[in-house]
Design an enzyme around this catalytic site. Structure first.
Site, PDB file in Angstrom:
ATOM      1  N   ARG A 197      -9.905  -1.194   4.272  1.00 17.07           N
ATOM      2  CA  ARG A 197      -9.313  -1.731   5.504  1.00 17.07           C
ATOM      3  C   ARG A 197      -8.257  -2.817   5.291  1.00 17.07           C
ATOM      4  O   ARG A 197      -7.806  -3.426   6.262  1.00 17.07           O
ATOM      5  CB  ARG A 197     -10.393  -2.241   6.474  1.00 17.07           C
ATOM      6  CG  ARG A 197     -11.364  -1.166   6.915  1.00 17.07           C
ATOM      7  CD  ARG A 197     -12.131  -1.550   8.159  1.00 17.07           C
ATOM      8  NE  ARG A 197     -13.019  -2.685   7.949  1.00 17.07           N
ATOM      9  CZ  ARG A 197     -13.852  -3.148   8.866  1.00 17.07           C
ATOM     10  NH1 ARG A 197     -13.913  -2.567  10.069  1.00 17.07           N
ATOM     11  NH2 ARG A 197     -14.653  -4.165   8.615  1.00 17.07           N
ATOM     12  N   ASP A 198      -7.853  -3.053   4.057  1.00 17.21           N
ATOM     13  CA  ASP A 198      -6.734  -3.983   3.840  1.00 17.21           C
ATOM     14  C   ASP A 198      -5.917  -3.548   2.624  1.00 17.21           C
ATOM     15  O   ASP A 198      -5.556  -4.362   1.777  1.00 17.21           O
ATOM     16  CB  ASP A 198      -7.245  -5.408   3.659  1.00 17.21           C
ATOM     17  CG  ASP A 198      -6.138  -6.444   3.889  1.00 17.21           C
ATOM     18  OD1 ASP A 198      -5.088  -6.080   4.458  1.00 17.21           O
ATOM     19  OD2 ASP A 198      -6.321  -7.609   3.490  1.00 17.21           O
ATOM     20  N   ILE A 199      -5.629  -2.254   2.566  1.00 20.18           N
ATOM     21  CA  ILE A 199      -4.787  -1.721   1.502  1.00 20.18           C
ATOM     22  C   ILE A 199      -3.357  -2.210   1.708  1.00 20.18           C
ATOM     23  O   ILE A 199      -2.788  -2.048   2.785  1.00 20.18           O
ATOM     24  CB  ILE A 199      -4.801  -0.173   1.514  1.00 20.18           C
ATOM     25  CG1 ILE A 199      -6.220   0.352   1.318  1.00 20.18           C
ATOM     26  CG2 ILE A 199      -3.851   0.389   0.472  1.00 20.18           C
ATOM     27  CD1 ILE A 199      -6.842  -0.010   0.010  1.00 20.18           C
ATOM     28  N   ASN A 250      -2.555  -6.388  -2.643  1.00 20.78           N
ATOM     29  CA  ASN A 250      -3.971  -6.278  -3.019  1.00 20.78           C
ATOM     30  C   ASN A 250      -4.203  -5.338  -4.203  1.00 20.78           C
ATOM     31  O   ASN A 250      -5.340  -4.941  -4.465  1.00 20.78           O
ATOM     32  CB  ASN A 250      -4.819  -5.849  -1.820  1.00 20.78           C
ATOM     33  CG  ASN A 250      -5.125  -7.034  -0.913  1.00 20.78           C
ATOM     34  OD1 ASN A 250      -4.986  -8.179  -1.315  1.00 20.78           O
ATOM     35  ND2 ASN A 250      -5.547  -6.755   0.307  1.00 20.78           N
ATOM     36  N   THR A 253      -3.649  -5.800   7.598  1.00 25.47           N
ATOM     37  CA  THR A 253      -2.297  -6.353   7.607  1.00 25.47           C
ATOM     38  C   THR A 253      -1.411  -5.500   8.505  1.00 25.47           C
ATOM     39  O   THR A 253      -1.417  -4.268   8.419  1.00 25.47           O
ATOM     40  CB  THR A 253      -1.741  -6.389   6.170  1.00 25.47           C
ATOM     41  OG1 THR A 253      -2.616  -7.190   5.365  1.00 25.47           O
ATOM     42  CG2 THR A 253      -0.342  -6.988   6.136  1.00 25.47           C
TER      43      THR A 253
END
Length: 221
Positions: A72-74, A78, A112
């Site tokens: 959920r935050d690729i 990261n 993001t």
């Protein structure tokens, strides 16, 4: 932390342990003496260079999804790259969640802005498809050097472009690569390609076969 501690994969930053006191939580993580993927892609990369990085992205996400985890935050920031080994590692599991038979969908708006899938923007329940959308954004950025839907400080402009499916693929990009991008960035989550489909896509398989041929030539030399 519970999710990250049990994930052990060559393309994922290892969390070895953690402890906490009254005010803090301390996490002991693997060190990567390198750069973020964001620093690597300025100006865009060739398809060969993009593949060498993207296949590692896909492997890390496949491992997560196979273990019923959505990240959920690729995003480029990261993924950490060791310049000496060219090994890429996924980090930051702060938004990671586990899908179960009892809870096969999630609804939290997180991550993001530039990487949010249309179903999340529409505040609909979602599953692994949000990670697939995000790696589609990431592949586009590897190839073009910029985001497909804009990097506006006003997130509403990005969201408008996402919901209108308003983006363009460079004409120099091969047909197989375009096909993969369009399947990753499918506007309907239920029709969006799954991670196994990504790994078996012709664009991926073509480069894998080329690498095998290169190794055969090296051995003969």
């Amino acid at each position: 932390i519970k999710i990250h501690e049990r994930i052990i994969h060559p393309n994922i930053i290892r969390m070895y342990n953690h402890y906490e006191d009254d005010k803090n939580i301390f996490c002991f993580l693997e060190i990567v003496n390198g750069i973020t993927l964001y620093s690597k892609v300025k100006g865009g990369l060739s398809e060969r260079e993009a593949f060498q990085l993207f296949i590692q992205v896909a492997k890390s996400i496949k491992f997560c999804h196979d273990n019923k985890i959505i990240h959920r935050d690729i995003k480029l920031e990261n993924f950490l790259l060791d310049p000496q080994t060219n090994i890429l590692k996924l980090c930051d599991f702060g938004w990671a969640a586990e899908l179960t038979d009892e809870q096969p969908l999630r609804a939290t708006i997180c991550g993001t802005t530039d990487y949010m899938a249309p179903e999340m923007i529409k505040e609909k329940a979602y599953d692994y498809s949000v990670d697939i959308w995000a790696i589609g954004i990431l592949l586009y950025e590897l190839l073009h050097g910029y985001s497909p839907f804009g990097n506006s400080d006003d997130y509403t402009e990005v969201f408008k472009n996402v919901l209108k499916f308003n983006f363009h693929i460079d004409k120099e990009i091969t047909n197989n690569c375009k096909d993969l991008l369009l399947k990753l960035l499918g506007s309907e989550p239920e029709k969006r390609i799954k991670v196994d489909g990504v790994m078996s896509h012709p664009w991926m398989k073509d480069w894998v076969e080329e690498k095998k041929e290169e190794k055969v030539v090296d051995k003969e030399d």
